[in-house]
Scaffold this motif. Structure first.
Motif, short mmCIF file in Angstrom:
data_model
loop_
_atom_site.label_atom_id
_atom_site.label_comp_id
_atom_site.label_asym_id
_atom_site.label_seq_id
_atom_site.Cartn_x
_atom_site.Cartn_y
_atom_site.Cartn_z
N GLU A 15 0.76 -1.23 0.00
CA GLU A 15 -0.09 -0.09 0.13
C GLU A 15 0.97 1.52 -0.04
OE1 GLU A 15 0.84 -1.57 3.90
OE2 GLU A 15 -0.33 -2.41 2.23
N LYS A 16 2.07 1.24 0.46
CA LYS A 16 2.87 2.32 0.38
C LYS A 16 3.75 2.68 -0.78
CE LYS A 16 3.01 2.20 5.38
NZ LYS A 16 4.01 2.20 6.68
N LYS A 17 4.41 1.47 -1.28
CA LYS A 17 5.25 1.87 -2.60
C LYS A 17 5.27 0.33 -3.44
CE LYS A 17 9.13 0.10 0.27
NZ LYS A 17 10.66 0.79 0.56
N THR A 18 5.93 0.56 -4.66
CA THR A 18 6.00 -0.35 -5.49
C THR A 18 7.80 -0.54 -5.99
OG1 THR A 18 3.80 -0.29 -6.32
CG2 THR A 18 5.47 -1.43 -7.74
N ASN A 19 8.30 -1.46 -5.74
CA ASN A 19 9.54 -1.43 -6.13
C ASN A 19 10.02 -2.83 -7.41
OD1 ASN A 19 10.63 0.28 -4.40
ND2 ASN A 19 10.76 -1.12 -2.72
N PHE A 20 10.72 -2.64 -8.18
CA PHE A 20 10.91 -3.54 -9.26
C PHE A 20 12.51 -3.93 -8.93
CE2 PHE A 20 7.27 -1.63 -10.70
CZ PHE A 20 6.74 -2.66 -11.50
N LEU A 21 12.80 -5.01 -9.38
CA LEU A 21 14.10 -5.71 -9.33
C LEU A 21 14.81 -5.22 -10.62
CD1 LEU A 21 16.37 -7.53 -8.02
CD2 LEU A 21 15.40 -9.37 -9.70
N VAL A 22 15.93 -4.42 -10.56
CA VAL A 22 16.65 -4.08 -11.66
C VAL A 22 17.94 -4.47 -11.69
CG1 VAL A 22 15.04 -2.06 -12.16
CG2 VAL A 22 17.08 -1.79 -10.78
N ASP A 23 18.82 -4.35 -12.83
CA ASP A 23 20.10 -4.75 -12.85
C ASP A 23 20.87 -3.48 -13.23
OD1 ASP A 23 22.36 -6.44 -12.97
OD2 ASP A 23 22.09 -6.82 -15.06
N GLY A 24 22.08 -3.18 -12.53
CA GLY A 24 22.72 -2.19 -12.78
C GLY A 24 22.69 -1.09 -11.96
N ASP A 25 23.37 0.18 -12.41
CA ASP A 25 23.32 1.33 -11.77
C ASP A 25 22.45 2.42 -13.00
OD1 ASP A 25 24.39 0.86 -9.35
OD2 ASP A 25 26.34 1.30 -10.45
N LYS A 26 22.29 3.50 -12.27
CA LYS A 26 21.50 4.28 -13.44
C LYS A 26 22.43 4.48 -14.75
CE LYS A 26 18.69 7.09 -10.11
NZ LYS A 26 18.44 8.50 -9.47
N PRO A 27 21.66 4.23 -15.86
CA PRO A 27 20.33 3.86 -16.11
C PRO A 27 20.11 2.41 -15.95
CG PRO A 27 21.33 4.20 -18.10
CD PRO A 27 22.41 4.68 -17.09
N TYR A 28 19.15 2.40 -15.05
CA TYR A 28 18.89 0.67 -14.88
C TYR A 28 18.23 0.10 -15.95
CZ TYR A 28 18.76 2.73 -10.04
OH TYR A 28 19.08 3.20 -9.02
N HIS A 29 18.58 -1.37 -15.95
CA HIS A 29 18.09 -2.22 -16.95
C HIS A 29 17.38 -3.22 -16.11
CE1 HIS A 29 20.60 -0.49 -20.05
NE2 HIS A 29 21.30 -0.20 -19.15
N PHE A 30 16.49 -4.08 -16.97
CA PHE A 30 16.03 -5.35 -16.54
C PHE A 30 16.88 -6.49 -16.51
CE2 PHE A 30 11.95 -3.20 -18.29
CZ PHE A 30 11.38 -3.20 -16.96
N LEU A 31 16.60 -7.55 -15.80
CA LEU A 31 17.63 -8.56 -15.68
C LEU A 31 17.55 -9.16 -17.02
CD1 LEU A 31 19.73 -10.22 -14.09
CD2 LEU A 31 17.74 -11.52 -13.24
N SER A 32 18.64 -9.42 -17.79
CA SER A 32 18.61 -9.91 -19.13
C SER A 32 19.59 -11.19 -18.98
CB SER A 32 18.89 -8.86 -20.17
OG SER A 32 19.00 -9.44 -21.38
#
Length: 122
Positions: A15-32
């Motif tokens: 109810e407070k936030k939504t987080n996504f798993l990402v790879d690397g630093d900014k700019p982030y990428h989806f795990l590939s």
């Protein structure tokens, strides 16, 4: 079309936030990961989570299936955690390149997702 990689993420939403798993630093990428010749894209993804990261994939539920055009066209699997969230997060956090990032910081990444396009399967 010959897809050689598959992208994925894990979403944690409350109810407070939504987080996504990402790879690397900014700019982030989806795990590939590279698609295994003897497995489907989904099987390759689940095998990577289980064997490389150490996640019990029985804790994950497939929520969304789309296409990403981040650096190349890839199928994108979006999973949620249905059980043992702390253990899944702990396993992901053991990898320096992986992190759960608030959705508000991922505007650029989500611009690469074609939400209205169905993935292509060979």
């Amino acid at each position: 079309m010959n897809l050689t990689k598959v992208a994925s993420t894990i979403v944690i939403s409350n109810e407070k936030k939504t987080n996504f798993l990402v790879d690397g630093d900014k700019p982030y990428h989806f795990l590939s990961v590279d698609i295994s010749n003897d497995m489907t894209a989904l099987a390759t993804t689940l095998a990577y989570y289980r064997e490389q990261i150490g996640i019990d994939v029985e804790c994950l539920r497939l929520e969304e299936l789309s296409i990403t055009l981040d650096s190349e066209k890839q199928t994108l699997f979006v999973f949620s955690i249905h059980d043992f969230e702390d253990k899944v997060v702990e396993k992901c956090n053991e990898f320096e390149s992986l992190s759960f990032v608030d959705v508000s910081e991922l505007h650029h990444l989500f611009e690469t997702v074609e939400m209205d396009t169905a993935p292509f399967f060979e």
